[in-house]
Design a protein around this motif. Structure first.
Motif, PDB file in Angstrom:
ATOM      1  N   ASN A  59      45.214  51.362  50.358  1.00 53.65           N
ATOM      2  CA  ASN A  59      43.912  51.772  50.237  1.00 53.65           C
ATOM      3  C   ASN A  59      43.482  52.096  48.685  1.00 53.65           C
ATOM      4  O   ASN A  59      42.192  52.279  48.645  1.00 53.65           O
ATOM      5  CB  ASN A  59      43.742  52.812  51.113  1.00 53.65           C
ATOM      6  CG  ASN A  59      44.021  52.326  52.482  1.00 53.65           C
ATOM      7  OD1 ASN A  59      43.894  51.307  52.934  1.00 53.65           O
ATOM      8  ND2 ASN A  59      44.421  53.316  53.282  1.00 53.65           N
ATOM      9  N   TYR A  60      44.242  51.978  47.727  1.00 51.61           N
ATOM     10  CA  TYR A  60      43.840  52.221  46.284  1.00 51.61           C
ATOM     11  C   TYR A  60      43.176  51.041  45.755  1.00 51.61           C
ATOM     12  O   TYR A  60      43.617  49.773  46.104  1.00 51.61           O
ATOM     13  CB  TYR A  60      45.163  52.516  45.472  1.00 51.61           C
ATOM     14  CG  TYR A  60      45.287  54.176  45.544  1.00 51.61           C
ATOM     15  CD1 TYR A  60      45.434  54.901  44.496  1.00 51.61           C
ATOM     16  CD2 TYR A  60      45.719  54.645  46.848  1.00 51.61           C
ATOM     17  CE1 TYR A  60      45.661  56.076  44.677  1.00 51.61           C
ATOM     18  CE2 TYR A  60      46.113  56.076  46.863  1.00 51.61           C
ATOM     19  CZ  TYR A  60      46.040  56.743  45.650  1.00 51.61           C
ATOM     20  OH  TYR A  60      46.383  57.860  45.936  1.00 51.61           O
ATOM     21  N   GLU A  61      42.178  50.928  44.938  1.00 51.25           N
ATOM     22  CA  GLU A  61      41.679  49.841  44.222  1.00 51.25           C
ATOM     23  C   GLU A  61      42.812  49.493  43.020  1.00 51.25           C
ATOM     24  O   GLU A  61      43.383  50.603  42.465  1.00 51.25           O
ATOM     25  CB  GLU A  61      40.303  50.126  43.626  1.00 51.25           C
ATOM     26  CG  GLU A  61      39.366  50.159  44.648  1.00 51.25           C
ATOM     27  CD  GLU A  61      37.913  50.546  44.270  1.00 51.25           C
ATOM     28  OE1 GLU A  61      37.565  49.976  43.067  1.00 51.25           O
ATOM     29  OE2 GLU A  61      37.046  51.085  44.884  1.00 51.25           O
ATOM     30  N   ASN A  62      42.561  48.223  42.550  1.00 56.79           N
ATOM     31  CA  ASN A  62      43.176  47.748  41.483  1.00 56.79           C
ATOM     32  C   ASN A  62      44.820  47.840  41.697  1.00 56.79           C
ATOM     33  O   ASN A  62      45.666  48.214  40.576  1.00 56.79           O
ATOM     34  CB  ASN A  62      42.818  48.414  40.316  1.00 56.79           C
ATOM     35  CG  ASN A  62      41.464  48.216  39.936  1.00 56.79           C
ATOM     36  OD1 ASN A  62      40.961  47.021  40.007  1.00 56.79           O
ATOM     37  ND2 ASN A  62      40.688  49.455  39.699  1.00 56.79           N
ATOM     38  N   VAL A  63      45.495  47.786  42.732  1.00 59.31           N
ATOM     39  CA  VAL A  63      46.827  47.905  42.926  1.00 59.31           C
ATOM     40  C   VAL A  63      47.161  46.400  43.050  1.00 59.31           C
ATOM     41  O   VAL A  63      46.598  45.725  43.950  1.00 59.31           O
ATOM     42  CB  VAL A  63      47.398  48.607  44.264  1.00 59.31           C
ATOM     43  CG1 VAL A  63      48.526  48.214  44.505  1.00 59.31           C
ATOM     44  CG2 VAL A  63      46.837  50.073  44.003  1.00 59.31           C
ATOM     45  N   VAL A  64      48.257  45.799  42.394  1.00 57.59           N
ATOM     46  CA  VAL A  64      48.397  44.420  42.406  1.00 57.59           C
ATOM     47  C   VAL A  64      50.069  44.559  42.821  1.00 57.59           C
ATOM     48  O   VAL A  64      50.760  45.315  42.379  1.00 57.59           O
ATOM     49  CB  VAL A  64      48.764  44.006  40.974  1.00 57.59           C
ATOM     50  CG1 VAL A  64      49.119  42.407  41.245  1.00 57.59           C
ATOM     51  CG2 VAL A  64      47.499  43.890  40.321  1.00 57.59           C
ATOM     52  N   LYS A  65      50.150  43.921  44.131  1.00 57.73           N
ATOM     53  CA  LYS A  65      51.631  43.925  44.953  1.00 57.73           C
ATOM     54  C   LYS A  65      52.316  42.688  44.490  1.00 57.73           C
ATOM     55  O   LYS A  65      51.833  41.677  44.729  1.00 57.73           O
ATOM     56  CB  LYS A  65      50.949  43.957  46.438  1.00 57.73           C
ATOM     57  CG  LYS A  65      50.182  45.459  46.761  1.00 57.73           C
ATOM     58  CD  LYS A  65      49.729  45.262  48.102  1.00 57.73           C
ATOM     59  CE  LYS A  65      48.319  44.438  48.340  1.00 57.73           C
ATOM     60  NZ  LYS A  65      47.814  44.287  49.427  1.00 57.73           N
ATOM     61  N   ILE A  66      53.467  43.010  44.060  1.00 57.97           N
ATOM     62  CA  ILE A  66      54.240  41.922  43.547  1.00 57.97           C
ATOM     63  C   ILE A  66      55.627  41.804  44.178  1.00 57.97           C
ATOM     64  O   ILE A  66      56.285  43.050  44.567  1.00 57.97           O
ATOM     65  CB  ILE A  66      54.455  41.921  41.918  1.00 57.97           C
ATOM     66  CG1 ILE A  66      53.161  41.874  41.296  1.00 57.97           C
ATOM     67  CG2 ILE A  66      55.528  40.630  41.425  1.00 57.97           C
ATOM     68  CD1 ILE A  66      52.966  42.446  39.722  1.00 57.97           C
ATOM     69  N   PHE A  67      56.183  40.757  44.794  1.00 56.56           N
ATOM     70  CA  PHE A  67      57.563  40.686  45.141  1.00 56.56           C
ATOM     71  C   PHE A  67      58.370  39.801  44.230  1.00 56.56           C
ATOM     72  O   PHE A  67      57.892  38.487  44.019  1.00 56.56           O
ATOM     73  CB  PHE A  67      57.382  39.981  46.717  1.00 56.56           C
ATOM     74  CG  PHE A  67      58.741  40.085  47.287  1.00 56.56           C
ATOM     75  CD1 PHE A  67      58.771  41.278  48.029  1.00 56.56           C
ATOM     76  CD2 PHE A  67      59.750  39.258  47.447  1.00 56.56           C
ATOM     77  CE1 PHE A  67      60.205  41.404  48.629  1.00 56.56           C
ATOM     78  CE2 PHE A  67      60.796  39.020  48.125  1.00 56.56           C
ATOM     79  CZ  PHE A  67      60.938  40.399  48.893  1.00 56.56           C
TER      80      PHE A  67
END
Length: 187
Positions: free
Chosen positions: A98-106
């Motif tokens: 729910n945070y803005e500007n979070v980039v989720k990387i795998f």
């Protein structure tokens, strides 16, 4: 950042943090969660490795494990509230959904690459490496599913999936380029 065992995801995350001059968190999350909860640091750090394969769900549902998970989530949010950083593991991508500007990387890699990397880093035999990769990935998947009800490693849960067998430095450079493009797009 989430990563498969043996994909060098921790090293990639470290290089990214250095390149961007931002804090890097890995085992530090467990240490801070231990302080917060009063639970032992090693217990929190080993949440994924303590559960026997067929009992992942039961283990993860125990009250002391739930207390540890809650403490980790609180620490991850506190860390994120302080500004840009790289957090490796602990389902931080879900915790910060729910945070803005979070980039989720795998970070992933072929079984061959991961086996070789685990043999190199931990001194495992090939058979031990294959077994430990399977055990660790199953535990990570069970942990992720237990708190998110989603599949760990599922492409739709991430902004970027990248094969780390291109090399740690090259992988970190590619991710930094991706982040730069995202930043430009947001302006």
């Amino acid at each position: 950042m989430a990563r498969e065992h043996g994909s060098a995801g921790k090293q990639v995350g470290k290089v990214i943090a250095e390149k961007l001059n931002i804090p890097f968190y890995y085992k530090e999350v467990a240490a801070l969660a231990a302080e917060e909860s009063g639970l032992h640091k090693e217990f929190i750090s080993d949440l994924n490795t303590n559960s026997p394969g067929v009992l992942h769900d039961l283990y993860l549902s125990t009250s002391v494990v739930q207390q540890a998970i809650t403490a980790q989530e609180q620490i991850i949010r506190k860390i994120a509230d302080q500004g840009s950083c790289v957090i490796v593991g602990r389902a931080a991508d879900y915790v910060l959904r729910n945070y803005e500007n979070v980039v989720k990387i795998f970070i992933y890699a072929s079984e061959e690459y991961r086996t070789h990397k685990v043999m190199e880093v931990y001194g495992d035999t090939q058979a031990e490496a294959v077994k430990n990769i399977r055990r660790s990935d199953e535990a990570r998947a069970a942990y992720y599913h237990s708190i998110s009800d989603m599949r760990w490693g599922e492409a739709h849960n991430y902004d970027l999936l990248i094969d780390s067998s291109i090399g740690v430095e090259q992988c970190a450079t590619a991710i930094c380029s991706f982040l730069s493009c995202l930043k430009k797009k947001q302006k």
